[in-house]
Motif scaffolding. Sequence first.
Motif, PDB file in Angstrom:
ATOM      1  N   GLY A  71      -0.339  -3.120  -8.703  1.00 47.27           N
ATOM      2  CA  GLY A  71      -0.184  -2.361  -7.472  1.00 47.27           C
ATOM      3  C   GLY A  71       0.263  -0.936  -7.722  1.00 47.27           C
ATOM      4  O   GLY A  71       0.344  -0.454  -8.858  1.00 47.27           O
ATOM      5  N   ASP A  72       0.573  -0.245  -6.647  1.00 40.37           N
ATOM      6  CA  ASP A  72       0.934   1.165  -6.672  1.00 40.37           C
ATOM      7  C   ASP A  72       2.414   1.322  -6.998  1.00 40.37           C
ATOM      8  O   ASP A  72       3.259   0.860  -6.224  1.00 40.37           O
ATOM      9  N   GLN A 130       0.834  -1.191   0.000  1.00 40.53           N
ATOM     10  CA  GLN A 130       0.000   0.000   0.000  1.00 40.53           C
ATOM     11  C   GLN A 130       0.871   1.244   0.000  1.00 40.53           C
ATOM     12  O   GLN A 130       1.971   1.251   0.528  1.00 40.53           O
ATOM     13  N   GLY A 131       0.395   2.321  -0.614  1.00 45.25           N
ATOM     14  CA  GLY A 131       1.137   3.572  -0.631  1.00 45.25           C
ATOM     15  C   GLY A 131       1.283   4.136   0.770  1.00 45.25           C
ATOM     16  O   GLY A 131       0.406   3.989   1.618  1.00 45.25           O
ATOM     17  N   THR A 164       4.278   3.904  -6.684  1.00 45.02           N
ATOM     18  CA  THR A 164       4.940   4.656  -5.617  1.00 45.02           C
ATOM     19  C   THR A 164       5.328   3.738  -4.471  1.00 45.02           C
ATOM     20  O   THR A 164       6.426   3.839  -3.915  1.00 45.02           O
ATOM     21  N   ASN A 220       6.426  10.214  -7.675  1.00 44.29           N
ATOM     22  CA  ASN A 220       5.785   9.585  -8.828  1.00 44.29           C
ATOM     23  C   ASN A 220       5.160  10.698  -9.669  1.00 44.29           C
ATOM     24  O   ASN A 220       4.132  11.262  -9.310  1.00 44.29           O
ATOM     25  N   ASP A 249       1.493  10.592 -10.562  1.00 42.03           N
ATOM     26  CA  ASP A 249       0.494  10.876  -9.532  1.00 42.03           C
ATOM     27  C   ASP A 249       0.241  12.363  -9.350  1.00 42.03           C
ATOM     28  O   ASP A 249      -0.732  12.744  -8.700  1.00 42.03           O
TER      29      ASP A 249
END
Length: 278
Positions: free
Chosen positions: A166-167, A22-23, A169, A216, A219
Amino acid sequence: MEFISLKSPERMEKLRALGKLQGTADALQEGIPAKTPASRFARPERPAGLDPRQVICLIDANKFYCACERVIDPSLRGKPLVVLTNNDGCVAALTPEAKALGIRRGMPAYQFRRLVEEGKVEWRSSNYELYGSVSKNIAAILSGMAVRIERYSIDENFVDITGIPGDPTALGRAMKERIYAWQRIPACVGIANTKTLAKLANHLAKDWPVFGGVINWLDLAPHRQEKAMSITPLKEVWGIGSRMGEALQALGIQTVLDFWKMDPLFIRARWGVVLERT
């Protein structure tokens, strides 16, 4: 240099697991001040030539030579430190603590000898065998977390994470944390859909500690991207040398945003397709 393929069924399973991270940080911090100068050679419209599916990371080790010296001698951590060139003639690398004492990269060693004699700064001769070994270790660490890697320099690696679930970042943070945990080398990570933008994001990650060493670009909202470009000097664009930079500055192009707003057709006519692609 082409990317080296590291894709295999076993590795992809591990990457899918990593993608579940998770971020841990907000990439939309309000810390970047607003400044948007106008360009004299404005582009007619924003091109849509970038592939949004591609995700590239640039992992750059911070103060690499000094960090390597601190790995083998932990007593140097937190102290002003300089690494000298082969013949111990001038400064090849230095820590922020040494920079605060007025020492600069390229400075002849005799100019800060008094600081050494007074015990205010530590120094080491270059040890390229050590630096090369640590560089290979970092590349090996990253190879287990990416689809493809490219060792761009002794302290920089481009990492292709396209298609990893997934993320991005979170994966970038995992890379940064693993490099430090396994090798005790601090690093910054820039993430984008081109190498040039990944380099820019990495530069911003170094300049803005609020992001925790990982930015990122994908984002960031468009107005945040423009603000970031507006405060970044033109020289930070990868591929623009000093002579080309001087020519662009003579036209009033001072920042990355000024350059980004230029008409690509004008750039191509004057400097060619390579700078147009940049």
